[in-house]
Motif scaffolding. Structure first.
Motif, PDB file in Angstrom:
ATOM      1  N   LYS A  93      -3.899   4.370   3.514  1.00 52.29           N
ATOM      2  CA  LYS A  93      -5.064   3.536   3.802  1.00 52.29           C
ATOM      3  C   LYS A  93      -4.727   2.086   3.477  1.00 52.29           C
ATOM      4  CE  LYS A  93      -9.923   2.847   2.489  1.00 52.29           C
ATOM      5  NZ  LYS A  93     -11.029   3.334   1.620  1.00 52.29           N
ATOM      6  N   TYR A  94      -5.081   1.189   4.398  1.00 51.84           N
ATOM      7  CA  TYR A  94      -4.909  -0.241   4.110  1.00 51.84           C
ATOM      8  C   TYR A  94      -5.952  -1.045   4.875  1.00 51.84           C
ATOM      9  CZ  TYR A  94      -2.456  -0.598   8.611  1.00 51.84           C
ATOM     10  OH  TYR A  94      -2.130  -0.558   9.949  1.00 51.84           O
ATOM     11  N   ASN A  95      -6.225  -2.245   4.371  1.00 53.35           N
ATOM     12  CA  ASN A  95      -7.162  -3.170   5.006  1.00 53.35           C
ATOM     13  C   ASN A  95      -6.749  -4.587   4.630  1.00 53.35           C
ATOM     14  OD1 ASN A  95      -9.240  -4.612   6.119  1.00 53.35           O
ATOM     15  ND2 ASN A  95     -10.884  -3.587   4.985  1.00 53.35           N
ATOM     16  N   ASP A  96      -6.277  -5.328   5.615  1.00 51.61           N
ATOM     17  CA  ASP A  96      -5.775  -6.682   5.345  1.00 51.61           C
ATOM     18  C   ASP A  96      -6.850  -7.590   4.746  1.00 51.61           C
ATOM     19  OD1 ASP A  96      -3.401  -5.815   6.429  1.00 51.61           O
ATOM     20  OD2 ASP A  96      -3.773  -6.713   8.411  1.00 51.61           O
ATOM     21  N   LEU A  97      -8.091  -7.437   5.177  1.00 55.34           N
ATOM     22  CA  LEU A  97      -9.156  -8.318   4.692  1.00 55.34           C
ATOM     23  C   LEU A  97      -9.475  -8.103   3.212  1.00 55.34           C
ATOM     24  CD1 LEU A  97     -11.647  -8.316   7.710  1.00 55.34           C
ATOM     25  CD2 LEU A  97     -10.296 -10.252   6.861  1.00 55.34           C
ATOM     26  N   ASP A  98      -9.085  -6.941   2.674  1.00 57.45           N
ATOM     27  CA  ASP A  98      -9.299  -6.721   1.245  1.00 57.45           C
ATOM     28  C   ASP A  98      -8.353  -7.554   0.395  1.00 57.45           C
ATOM     29  OD1 ASP A  98     -11.317  -4.935   1.718  1.00 57.45           O
ATOM     30  OD2 ASP A  98     -10.044  -3.151   1.548  1.00 57.45           O
ATOM     31  N   TYR A 100       0.854  -1.182   0.000  1.00 56.83           N
ATOM     32  CA  TYR A 100       0.000   0.000   0.000  1.00 56.83           C
ATOM     33  C   TYR A 100       0.899   1.244   0.000  1.00 56.83           C
ATOM     34  CZ  TYR A 100       0.957   0.712   4.984  1.00 56.83           C
ATOM     35  OH  TYR A 100       1.567   0.947   6.184  1.00 56.83           O
ATOM     36  N   LYS A 101       0.369   2.371  -0.435  1.00 53.99           N
ATOM     37  CA  LYS A 101       1.156   3.595  -0.573  1.00 53.99           C
ATOM     38  C   LYS A 101       0.968   4.518   0.627  1.00 53.99           C
ATOM     39  CE  LYS A 101       1.434   3.799  -5.617  1.00 53.99           C
ATOM     40  NZ  LYS A 101       2.908   3.660  -5.627  1.00 53.99           N
ATOM     41  N   ILE A 102       2.059   5.103   1.039  1.00 54.61           N
ATOM     42  CA  ILE A 102       2.037   6.171   2.042  1.00 54.61           C
ATOM     43  C   ILE A 102       2.453   7.469   1.338  1.00 54.61           C
ATOM     44  CG2 ILE A 102       3.041   7.086   4.160  1.00 54.61           C
ATOM     45  CD1 ILE A 102       3.407   4.298   5.159  1.00 54.61           C
ATOM     46  N   TYR A 103       1.566   8.456   1.402  1.00 49.36           N
ATOM     47  CA  TYR A 103       1.850   9.749   0.778  1.00 49.36           C
ATOM     48  C   TYR A 103       2.351  10.713   1.863  1.00 49.36           C
ATOM     49  CZ  TYR A 103      -0.853   7.851  -3.066  1.00 49.36           C
ATOM     50  OH  TYR A 103      -1.311   7.060  -4.086  1.00 49.36           O
ATOM     51  N   SER A 104       3.476  11.356   1.551  1.00 47.71           N
ATOM     52  CA  SER A 104       4.089  12.316   2.484  1.00 47.71           C
ATOM     53  C   SER A 104       4.059  13.709   1.848  1.00 47.71           C
ATOM     54  CB  SER A 104       5.537  11.924   2.787  1.00 47.71           C
ATOM     55  OG  SER A 104       5.599  10.613   3.314  1.00 47.71           O
ATOM     56  N   PHE A 126      -6.351  -9.583  11.676  1.00 52.33           N
ATOM     57  CA  PHE A 126      -6.259  -8.674  10.533  1.00 52.33           C
ATOM     58  C   PHE A 126      -6.427  -7.233  11.024  1.00 52.33           C
ATOM     59  CE2 PHE A 126      -8.144 -12.676   9.154  1.00 52.33           C
ATOM     60  CZ  PHE A 126      -7.260 -13.065   8.147  1.00 52.33           C
ATOM     61  N   GLU A 127      -5.762  -6.320  10.344  1.00 51.46           N
ATOM     62  CA  GLU A 127      -5.803  -4.916  10.739  1.00 51.46           C
ATOM     63  C   GLU A 127      -6.187  -4.040   9.558  1.00 51.46           C
ATOM     64  OE1 GLU A 127      -2.123  -3.752  12.460  1.00 51.46           O
ATOM     65  OE2 GLU A 127      -2.188  -5.255  14.070  1.00 51.46           O
ATOM     66  N   SER A 128      -6.612  -2.833   9.885  1.00 51.14           N
ATOM     67  CA  SER A 128      -6.895  -1.833   8.863  1.00 51.14           C
ATOM     68  C   SER A 128      -6.644  -0.455   9.461  1.00 51.14           C
ATOM     69  CB  SER A 128      -8.344  -1.948   8.370  1.00 51.14           C
ATOM     70  OG  SER A 128      -9.249  -1.671   9.413  1.00 51.14           O
ATOM     71  N   ASP A 129      -6.381   0.524   8.601  1.00 47.78           N
ATOM     72  CA  ASP A 129      -6.160   1.892   9.065  1.00 47.78           C
ATOM     73  C   ASP A 129      -6.447   2.844   7.916  1.00 47.78           C
ATOM     74  OD1 ASP A 129      -5.599   3.926  10.772  1.00 47.78           O
ATOM     75  OD2 ASP A 129      -3.492   3.392  11.115  1.00 47.78           O
ATOM     76  N   ASN A 130      -6.895   4.021   8.254  1.00 50.14           N
ATOM     77  CA  ASN A 130      -7.192   5.036   7.251  1.00 50.14           C
ATOM     78  C   ASN A 130      -6.773   6.390   7.831  1.00 50.14           C
ATOM     79  OD1 ASN A 130      -8.117   6.554   5.137  1.00 50.14           O
ATOM     80  ND2 ASN A 130     -10.294   6.160   5.495  1.00 50.14           N
ATOM     81  N   VAL A 131      -5.628   6.901   7.377  1.00 50.98           N
ATOM     82  CA  VAL A 131      -5.036   8.130   7.916  1.00 50.98           C
ATOM     83  C   VAL A 131      -5.050   9.206   6.843  1.00 50.98           C
ATOM     84  CG1 VAL A 131      -2.931   9.197   8.796  1.00 50.98           C
ATOM     85  CG2 VAL A 131      -3.598   6.913   9.568  1.00 50.98           C
ATOM     86  N   ILE A 132      -5.560  10.368   7.183  1.00 51.45           N
ATOM     87  CA  ILE A 132      -5.603  11.500   6.241  1.00 51.45           C
ATOM     88  C   ILE A 132      -4.876  12.687   6.868  1.00 51.45           C
ATOM     89  CG2 ILE A 132      -7.099  13.087   4.977  1.00 51.45           C
ATOM     90  CD1 ILE A 132      -9.257  10.964   5.030  1.00 51.45           C
ATOM     91  N   ASN A 133      -3.791  13.088   6.228  1.00 49.89           N
ATOM     92  CA  ASN A 133      -3.022  14.277   6.631  1.00 49.89           C
ATOM     93  C   ASN A 133      -2.649  14.253   8.121  1.00 49.89           C
ATOM     94  OD1 ASN A 133      -3.168  15.307   4.020  1.00 49.89           O
ATOM     95  ND2 ASN A 133      -5.101  16.363   4.449  1.00 49.89           N
ATOM     96  N   LYS A 134      -2.098  13.140   8.527  1.00 53.34           N
ATOM     97  CA  LYS A 134      -1.620  13.056   9.906  1.00 53.34           C
ATOM     98  C   LYS A 134      -0.248  13.713   9.998  1.00 53.34           C
ATOM     99  CE  LYS A 134      -0.172   9.700  13.407  1.00 53.34           C
ATOM    100  NZ  LYS A 134       0.015   8.269  13.720  1.00 53.34           N
ATOM    101  N   SER A 135      -0.116  14.677  10.887  1.00 53.92           N
ATOM    102  CA  SER A 135       1.154  15.400  11.006  1.00 53.92           C
ATOM    103  C   SER A 135       2.207  14.537  11.696  1.00 53.92           C
ATOM    104  CB  SER A 135       0.964  16.695  11.797  1.00 53.92           C
ATOM    105  OG  SER A 135       0.138  17.592  11.079  1.00 53.92           O
ATOM    106  N   ASP A 136       3.392  14.554  11.131  1.00 52.89           N
ATOM    107  CA  ASP A 136       4.525  13.828  11.703  1.00 52.89           C
ATOM    108  C   ASP A 136       5.578  14.853  12.114  1.00 52.89           C
ATOM    109  OD1 ASP A 136       6.411  12.040  12.466  1.00 52.89           O
ATOM    110  OD2 ASP A 136       6.858  11.289  10.450  1.00 52.89           O
ATOM    111  N   TYR A 137       5.654  15.141  13.409  1.00 54.33           N
ATOM    112  CA  TYR A 137       6.572  16.140  13.960  1.00 54.33           C
ATOM    113  C   TYR A 137       6.308  17.526  13.387  1.00 54.33           C
ATOM    114  CZ  TYR A 137       9.001  11.906  15.360  1.00 54.33           C
ATOM    115  OH  TYR A 137       9.310  10.681  15.885  1.00 54.33           O
TER     116      TYR A 137
END
Length: 261
Positions: free
Chosen positions: A194-199, A99-103, A175-186
Motif C-alpha cells: 500500500k502506498y499514497n504519494d499525497l501522504d 513503502y513495504k511490499i510483502y511477498s 501523484f499516485e496511490s495503490d492498495n494491493v492485497i494478496n495479488k498473485s504473481d504467476y
C-alpha cells in the motif's frame, strides 16, 4: 430707527448665544481622550481580492481650539488588521519515501518484505491569504458640529507587518496511490502493499513575513448617542500597507463604536 435697534439687539443676542454654545462645546466635548474600534472592508492588490479589517485607536485632544473655534487638533495612534484576500495559485509538491511490499509464497506460506522507494513531484492549487497588521501614530483635525456630532480628517504614517499563509490544497495532479492485497504473481507468490504519494508530499513553502511602510489619510465622523458612547464611520486610506513587490493592502471603509472620556 427703532426697528433697526430691535434688529441689532436680536442679532447681538443670537451671536452671544452662538459664542456661548461654541464655548460650551469646546470646554465640555473637545477635551480629553477618545477611543475608537471598528470593522470594515479593504482589498489586497494581488488580484484585487476583498479583505476584512479591524481597527482600534486612541486620540488625545491636544489643542481644543486650533486656528478657530470649533476646530481642534488631536494626536494618537491606531492598530489596524487586514485579513483575507484569498486566491488560488499553482504550487509544486515533492515526495521521497519508502513503502513495504510483502511477498507470501503460495507453496511454503512464508512471508518476506522488501522496501521500495518512491520519488517524484506533482502540482496542486493552494489557497493563499494575507494577514497584515499596521501600527501608526496619527494627527487629526476635528470639527465639532454639535455636542453630539463631529467630523475629522486624519493623517498617519507607520510600520506594517505583512504576512501570507497557505490554506486548502486541491486539484492535485502527478501523484499516485495503490492498495494491493494478496495479488498473485504467476500463481507462486501473493503480493501485498500500500502506498499514497499525497501522504508524504512536501509542498513548496509559500508563506512569508515582511515589514513595510504604512500610511493613512481618511475622513470620518462620530455621532455620540450618550455623553460617552457613540458610533463612527471612516472612509479613505484608513490603512495602506505599501510594498508593491508583494502586493499592497488597504483598509478603505470602517464603521464602529467610539468612547470619549
Amino acid at each position: 430707527m427703532k426697528k433697526l435697534l430691535i434688529s441689532l439687539a436680536a442679532l447681538s443676542c443670537i451671536l452671544t448665544s452662538n459664542a456661548q454654545q461654541t464655548s460650551k462645546i469646546n470646554s465640555n466635548v473637545m477635551d480629553g481622550l477618545t477611543i475608537d474600534v471598528g470593522i470594515g472592508a479593504g482589498s489586497v492588490y494581488t488580484k484585487s481580492k476583498a479583505m476584512f479589517t479591524q481597527r482600534i485607536g486612541a486620540e488625545w485632544n491636544m489643542l481644543p481650539t486650533f486656528l478657530t473655534d470649533g476646530v481642534s487638533l488631536s494626536v494618537g495612534f491606531y492598530i489596524n488588521n487586514n485579513c483575507g484576500g484569498g486566491y488560488d495559485t499553482r504550487t509544486v509538491g515533492t515526495y521521497d519515501y519508502y513503502y513495504k511490499i510483502y511477498s507470501k509464497s503460495n507453496r511454503t506460506g512464508q512471508t518476506t518484505s522488501t522496501d521500495h522507494r518512491r520519488q517524484g513531484y506533482g502540482t496542486a492549487d493552494v489557497r493563499l491569504s494575507r494577514d497584515d497588521i499596521s501600527f501608526m501614530p496619527t494627527a487629526s483635525l476635528r470639527y465639532q458640529i454639535t455636542n453630539k456630532l463631529e467630523a475629522y480628517l486624519s493623517l498617519g504614517m507607520g510600520l506594517s507587518i505583512m504576512n501570507t499563509y497557505t490554506g486548502k490544497v486541491s486539484n492535485a495532479t502527478g501523484f499516485e496511490s495503490d492498495n494491493v492485497i494478496n495479488k498473485s504473481d504467476y500463481g507462486a507468490v501473493a503480493l501485498t502493499y500500500k502506498y499514497n504519494d499525497l501522504d508524504h508530499v512536501k509542498w513548496a513553502d509559500l508563506t512569508w513575513t515582511k515589514a513595510s511602510f504604512a500610511v493613512a489619510t481618511y475622513i470620518g465622523a462620530r455621532y455620540f448617542i450618550t455623553d460617552n458612547w457613540g458610533i463612527n464611520a471612516q472612509l479613505g486610506l484608513i490603512s495602506a500597507n505599501v510594498r508593491k513587490s508583494v502586493g499592497n493592502s488597504y483598509n478603505v471603509f470602517s464603521i464602529g463604536a467610539s468612547y470619549r472620556f
